[in-house]
Design a protein around this motif. Structure first.
Motif, PDB file in Angstrom:
ATOM      1  N   ILE A 228      -9.529  53.792  12.951  1.00  0.00           N
ATOM      2  CA  ILE A 228      -8.637  53.099  12.270  1.00  0.00           C
ATOM      3  C   ILE A 228      -7.100  53.736  13.110  1.00  0.00           C
ATOM      4  O   ILE A 228      -7.568  54.718  13.395  1.00  0.00           O
ATOM      5  N   PHE A 229      -6.634  53.455  12.856  1.00  0.00           N
ATOM      6  CA  PHE A 229      -5.228  53.950  13.411  1.00  0.00           C
ATOM      7  C   PHE A 229      -3.956  54.014  12.781  1.00  0.00           C
ATOM      8  O   PHE A 229      -4.290  53.544  11.784  1.00  0.00           O
ATOM      9  N   ASP A 230      -2.917  54.705  12.697  1.00  0.00           N
ATOM     10  CA  ASP A 230      -1.511  53.938  12.559  1.00  0.00           C
ATOM     11  C   ASP A 230      -1.044  52.794  12.986  1.00  0.00           C
ATOM     12  O   ASP A 230      -1.314  52.790  14.041  1.00  0.00           O
ATOM     13  N   GLY A 231       0.441  52.700  12.756  1.00  0.00           N
ATOM     14  CA  GLY A 231       0.741  52.142  12.575  1.00  0.00           C
ATOM     15  C   GLY A 231       1.734  51.675  14.135  1.00  0.00           C
ATOM     16  O   GLY A 231       1.731  50.824  14.310  1.00  0.00           O
ATOM     17  N   ILE A 232       1.596  52.958  14.814  1.00  0.00           N
ATOM     18  CA  ILE A 232       1.649  52.937  16.726  1.00  0.00           C
ATOM     19  C   ILE A 232       0.294  53.363  17.024  1.00  0.00           C
ATOM     20  O   ILE A 232       0.869  53.274  17.865  1.00  0.00           O
ATOM     21  N   GLN A 233      -0.702  53.102  16.300  1.00  0.00           N
ATOM     22  CA  GLN A 233      -1.605  53.638  17.148  1.00  0.00           C
ATOM     23  C   GLN A 233      -2.579  54.666  17.588  1.00  0.00           C
ATOM     24  O   GLN A 233      -3.047  55.067  18.493  1.00  0.00           O
ATOM     25  N   ARG A 234      -2.211  55.222  16.807  1.00  0.00           N
ATOM     26  CA  ARG A 234      -2.803  57.458  17.077  1.00  0.00           C
ATOM     27  C   ARG A 234      -4.024  56.937  15.977  1.00  0.00           C
ATOM     28  O   ARG A 234      -3.582  56.656  15.280  1.00  0.00           O
TER      29      ARG A 234
END
Length: 587
Positions: free
Chosen positions: A82-88
């Motif tokens: 599961i990533f945030d909007g900038i693939q963290r």
């Protein structure tokens, strides 16, 4: 190169001494190293949208350019993350930092230390071009990850290895036409705003089977197609998308929670690991990538999340998979565009949205499609894009809905009125449409039954006739209708309540195969045909409507898939009971 901040306006900062940067370059802001992206250049000044909270950032702080666009890491390890909007990676961030994510965190998107078992499928001496698969990694029990030659790279394999490697280790060495050696790893990087290349785009010809009767029967979507699900608050957009993510026959799901409530993403995280994929028998998360940018996260990252999701979807498409991407919701994404546009002091368009709203939406949806892929072998892959739209007050004339409708070919219009009547999925059969029906009709005839398209048209006509008769019933009552019209009303009611209505939380009714859908619809319409035969033989309409078999018709949807042959028996019972009524009348 270092710049210097001269203005801070929420997530937007302006920096000077930035003459050498390019549009969409990633920068690091201040000594806290916040991630930002250049979105406007004027002389030596750059406007930067910052993907993290900017409190404490002030005029005079330094800005450091990375000389690279916003890119995602592509390789084994994406699925189940599961990533945030900038693939963290949010699951990794939680392990390191706890519930509150710090600022300026620089952590790899995928695990660079994990060893993957690489199995080569090419040999030394073989010529390869961009897109060719050189080896495979079993990423999950469901998905075989194919390691491909990167874009614009080709040559002859000099060495190829077998064994356990990290994504950074060299697994293959090529010699190009100039004699130069090129090292290939399992990791690729790709700028999110640029679509991944392919040979040719094909015309969609097969449906994406969802198991949702109102969609598969009345308003199907093709593999590689685009659809939107607009509807007011509480009409069930998210549940529809959850159902599609769970049951659609795509090989892989990318689910983007863009500006939605955090508890909805929590539901996804809790449900998906517990759900069993009907095709493989494995947990659904084994073929799912989640991108969560909830409403309380920085607004600028919401804008990037859509591009991050579609780039990951294209990457798996390039392996030859059929991928479905769910964007929930594009309205929240458009609101992020509007906020950043306002801070840039751009001339506002309709309702304050930027003038380029339509072109940005088109950029996203046009990256869907079924394509012939790069590489020496003939491979085909697809990305199917399904976007939820949340128009304020359910007003479909607002800019985001209208711009989306100009692009997509399937419109599943959700009705607040149906939702209030507890009819789910609340897809309005009178306003929704699918422009893929003509192209898919041959597939339905060949794969399901020659009668399928005729049954569908007959059901739609009955529903439309019911809507027209409903006006008369409201004015003068149902007794004013002829027996034939009363039968139309009853058959349409059966289609609505026993066929189109579907319980997402019932273990059997949540998914219906096409074969079962065909048998159910054929049986309901058989009741209509036999009823009309009885009316012609002067049988009283009340006797037809009180036939005992009607209860079994209403419970067909709860029959498990291994008992659907019983539906044929119900059809025979309808005929027998009508024959008895006719015989009784003749006496």
């Amino acid at each position: 190169m270092q710049g210097r901040i001269i203005k801070v306006a929420g997530p937007l900062i302006v920096a000077e001494n930035m003459a050498d940067v390019k549009m969409y370059d990633v920068v690091r802001v201040s000594d806290e190293r916040l991630i930002g992206e250049v979105i406007e250049l004027r002389e030596d000044k750059a406007s930067i949208q910052v993907y993290e909270e900017t409190s404490g950032i002030g005029v005079g702080d330094k800005v450091y350019s990375t000389d690279a666009p916003l890119s995602v890491e592509l390789g084994p390890g994406l699925i189940e993350s599961i990533f945030d909007g900038i693939q963290r990676p949010l699951n990794k961030l939680y392990d390191v930092y706890g519930e509150r994510i710090g600022r300026g965190i620089d952590i790899p998107s995928i695990d660079h230390s994990k060893l993957w078992d690489f199995n080569p499928v090419k040999k030394v001496g073989e010529k390869v071009v961009a897109g060719d698969v050189i080896g495979t990694v079993q990423e999950t029990t469901v998905i075989l990850h194919k390691i491909m030659i990167p874009y614009k790279v080709s040559g002859t394999i000099k060495e190829i290895y077998h064994g356990k490697f990290t994504v950074d280790d060299v697994v293959c060495v090529l010699t190009d036409d100039n004699g130069q050696q090129i090292e290939v790893t399992m990791l690729q990087k790709w700028p999110v705003r640029k679509g991944r290349p392919y040979k040719t785009k094909l015309s969609p010809s097969k449906p994406l089977i969802t198991g949702q009767r109102v969609i598969d029967t009345l308003f199907p979507i093709a593999k590689g197609g685009v659809a939107c699900v607009p509807g007011p608050f509480g009409s069930g957009k998210t549940v529809v998308q959850h159902q599609l993510a769970k049951w659609a026959d795509a090989d892989l799901i990318v689910y983007v929670g863009c500006g939605e409530r955090g508890n909805e993403m929590t539901d996804v995280l809790n449900e998906f690991p517990a759900l069993i994929d009907p095709k493989s028998g494995e947990p659904l998360m084994k073929r799912t990538v989640l991108i969560a940018n909830t409403s309380d996260m920085p607004v600028a990252a919401r804008e990037a999340s859509i591009y991050t999701g579609i780039t990951i979807a294209e990457y798996y498409r390039d392996m030859g998979y059929n991928v479905a991407i769910m964007a929930d919701s594009s309205s929240r994404w458009a609101e992020a565009l509007r906020e950043m546009s306002g801070r840039l002091e751009e001339m506002p368009g309709e309702e304050g949205y930027p003038a380029y709203l339509s072109s940005r939406l088109a950029e996203f949806y046009e990256r869907a499609g079924i394509v012939r892929l790069l590489g020496g072998e003939e491979k085909v892959g697809s990305v199917t894009a399904i976007g939820a739209v949340s128009p304020p007050g359910g007003d479909l004339s607002e800019p985001v809905s209208q711009a989306t409708l100009r692009i997509v070919k399937v419109f599943w219009g959700l009705s607040a009125q149906l939702a209030y009547r507890r009819h789910f999925p609340a897809i309005d059969w009178l306003t929704s449409y699918s422009l893929y029906i003509d192209k898919l009709s041959k597939w339905y005839s060949d794969e399901i039954d020659l009668e399928w398209n005729g049954l569908r048209q007959e059901a739609v006509k009955l529903l439309q006739n019911e809507a027209e008769l409903d006006e008369i019933v409201r004015l003068v009552g149902i007794d004013a209708l002829s027996d034939s019209d009363r039968l139309t009303m009853e058959t349409a009611k059966t289609i609505r309540e026993d066929y189109l209505h579907q319980n997402a939380f019932h273990e059997v009714d949540t998914y219906t195969s096409l074969k079962k859908q065909y048998k159910m619809l054929k049986t309901i319409l058989k009741f209509d045909h036999e009823g009309r035969r009885a009316i012609e033989e002067c049988v009283d309409i009340d006797d037809i409507l009180q036939m005992p078999v009607r209860e079994r018709v209403g419970r067909m949807k709860y029959l498990p898939e291994n008992r659907i042959d019983e539906i044929d028996q119900i059809g025979m019972e309808i005929k027998n009971e009508v024959d008895q009524l006719i015989a009784k009348g003749e006496l």
